[in-house]
Design a protein around this motif. Sequence first.
Motif, PDB file in Angstrom:
ATOM      1  N   MET A   8      -5.662 -24.793 -37.042  1.00  0.00           N
ATOM      2  CA  MET A   8      -4.943 -26.049 -37.252  1.00  0.00           C
ATOM      3  C   MET A   8      -5.826 -27.199 -36.794  1.00  0.00           C
ATOM      4  SD  MET A   8      -1.988 -24.876 -38.320  1.00  0.00           S
ATOM      5  CE  MET A   8      -0.777 -26.166 -38.133  1.00  0.00           C
ATOM      6  N   ARG A  10      -5.335 -31.206 -35.306  1.00  0.00           N
ATOM      7  CA  ARG A  10      -4.452 -32.268 -34.813  1.00  0.00           C
ATOM      8  C   ARG A  10      -5.164 -33.592 -35.075  1.00  0.00           C
ATOM      9  NH1 ARG A  10      -0.674 -31.353 -30.660  1.00  0.00           N
ATOM     10  NH2 ARG A  10      -1.260 -33.355 -29.772  1.00  0.00           N
ATOM     11  N   ARG A  12      -4.715 -37.897 -35.071  1.00  0.00           N
ATOM     12  CA  ARG A  12      -3.909 -39.065 -34.698  1.00  0.00           C
ATOM     13  C   ARG A  12      -4.717 -40.320 -35.010  1.00  0.00           C
ATOM     14  NH1 ARG A  12      -2.816 -42.445 -30.461  1.00  0.00           N
ATOM     15  NH2 ARG A  12      -4.238 -41.415 -29.020  1.00  0.00           N
ATOM     16  N   ARG A  47      -0.205 -35.196 -46.098  1.00  0.00           N
ATOM     17  CA  ARG A  47       0.716 -35.684 -45.070  1.00  0.00           C
ATOM     18  C   ARG A  47       0.866 -37.194 -45.193  1.00  0.00           C
ATOM     19  NH1 ARG A  47       0.991 -30.968 -44.383  1.00  0.00           N
ATOM     20  NH2 ARG A  47       1.303 -29.783 -42.476  1.00  0.00           N
ATOM     21  N   VAL A  62       1.066 -37.852 -34.059  1.00  0.00           N
ATOM     22  CA  VAL A  62       0.102 -36.806 -34.403  1.00  0.00           C
ATOM     23  C   VAL A  62       0.507 -36.099 -35.696  1.00  0.00           C
ATOM     24  CG1 VAL A  62      -0.771 -34.545 -33.679  1.00  0.00           C
ATOM     25  CG2 VAL A  62      -0.611 -36.395 -32.029  1.00  0.00           C
ATOM     26  N   TYR A  64      -0.222 -32.546 -37.614  1.00  0.00           N
ATOM     27  CA  TYR A  64      -0.641 -31.190 -37.263  1.00  0.00           C
ATOM     28  C   TYR A  64      -0.708 -30.408 -38.567  1.00  0.00           C
ATOM     29  CZ  TYR A  64      -0.635 -27.132 -34.087  1.00  0.00           C
ATOM     30  OH  TYR A  64      -0.943 -26.009 -33.379  1.00  0.00           O
ATOM     31  N   CYS A 132      -8.895 -35.759 -33.135  1.00  0.00           N
ATOM     32  CA  CYS A 132      -9.233 -34.810 -34.190  1.00  0.00           C
ATOM     33  C   CYS A 132      -9.681 -33.537 -33.484  1.00  0.00           C
ATOM     34  CB  CYS A 132     -10.326 -35.351 -35.104  1.00  0.00           C
ATOM     35  SG  CYS A 132     -10.763 -34.193 -36.436  1.00  0.00           S
ATOM     36  N   GLU A 135      -7.521 -26.204 -33.328  1.00  0.00           N
ATOM     37  CA  GLU A 135      -6.896 -25.259 -32.411  1.00  0.00           C
ATOM     38  C   GLU A 135      -6.201 -24.155 -33.186  1.00  0.00           C
ATOM     39  OE1 GLU A 135      -2.764 -27.439 -31.315  1.00  0.00           O
ATOM     40  OE2 GLU A 135      -4.566 -28.386 -30.504  1.00  0.00           O
ATOM     41  N   PRO A 137      -2.720 -22.067 -33.508  1.00  0.00           N
ATOM     42  CA  PRO A 137      -1.323 -22.219 -33.086  1.00  0.00           C
ATOM     43  C   PRO A 137      -0.998 -21.157 -32.040  1.00  0.00           C
ATOM     44  CG  PRO A 137      -1.462 -21.657 -35.435  1.00  0.00           C
ATOM     45  CD  PRO A 137      -2.850 -21.710 -34.896  1.00  0.00           C
ATOM     46  N   GLU A 142       5.153 -23.785 -32.901  1.00  0.00           N
ATOM     47  CA  GLU A 142       4.159 -24.796 -33.263  1.00  0.00           C
ATOM     48  C   GLU A 142       3.884 -24.777 -34.761  1.00  0.00           C
ATOM     49  OE1 GLU A 142       0.579 -24.921 -30.992  1.00  0.00           O
ATOM     50  OE2 GLU A 142       1.661 -24.757 -29.111  1.00  0.00           O
ATOM     51  N   ARG A 143       3.859 -23.569 -35.354  1.00  0.00           N
ATOM     52  CA  ARG A 143       3.643 -23.477 -36.797  1.00  0.00           C
ATOM     53  C   ARG A 143       4.762 -24.196 -37.529  1.00  0.00           C
ATOM     54  NH1 ARG A 143       5.312 -21.248 -41.090  1.00  0.00           N
ATOM     55  NH2 ARG A 143       6.910 -20.030 -40.086  1.00  0.00           N
ATOM     56  N   SER A 146       4.443 -27.934 -37.520  1.00  0.00           N
ATOM     57  CA  SER A 146       3.508 -28.498 -38.489  1.00  0.00           C
ATOM     58  C   SER A 146       4.179 -28.677 -39.842  1.00  0.00           C
ATOM     59  CB  SER A 146       2.261 -27.628 -38.627  1.00  0.00           C
ATOM     60  OG  SER A 146       2.544 -26.446 -39.335  1.00  0.00           O
TER      61      SER A 146
END
Length: 195
Positions: A8, A10, A12, A47, A62, A64, A132, A135, A137, A142-143, A146
């Motif tokens: 994944m 991240r 922002r 997104r 953020v 993800y 940026c 990572e 998950p 967390e999945r 996203s």
Amino acid sequence: MSTGRQQMVRLRFEGRKLEDLDFWTKSDPYLALSRPAKNGSGVVQVRRTETIWNNLNPSWKVLYIPTAELCDGNLQMPLNIEVFDEDRNSRDDLIGRIELTLSDLQNLANSGSPVILKKGPKNRGQLLVRECQFEEPTSEQERKASITAYPPSRRATVFSKLTNLAHSRTERKADAQELLGKGQENYPGYQLSTI
């Protein structure tokens, strides 16, 4: 990957000194992140951030995203980043755009350097990549988080607009009461609107 988990990223973003495209208020910016279409020409939006109302220096939440979805794991794939001014009664206006790769986003996050958003030859503000990070998950939760970062449904957007409108009206009412000084009881001809 033997665990079956996807890598994944991240992301922002923040905007700085964005072009003000609204007449009475400030622009209401959101950011859209797109990639080349997998089958054919054109781009596909991956997104979209939330809209930050009345703000020329937004700091978005953020994003993800699985790297497979964003760029097929190719750090050199060109990604389109566009910032729009959301308009309630007409089509959203493009503030500016830039094309960057995921590798570029990493470098910008590390350096803290802004990039210029443009519309045609005109500079329309700055974009900063504040985060940026790659990572794995750590959980199913967390999945799922996203997945909820996808652009909101029309229904969610309408609810968000109504909430923001109600908040704005409450602020205007409080401002009017403050302007009255001692309150409306000292001004019998003045009535606060409840709209």
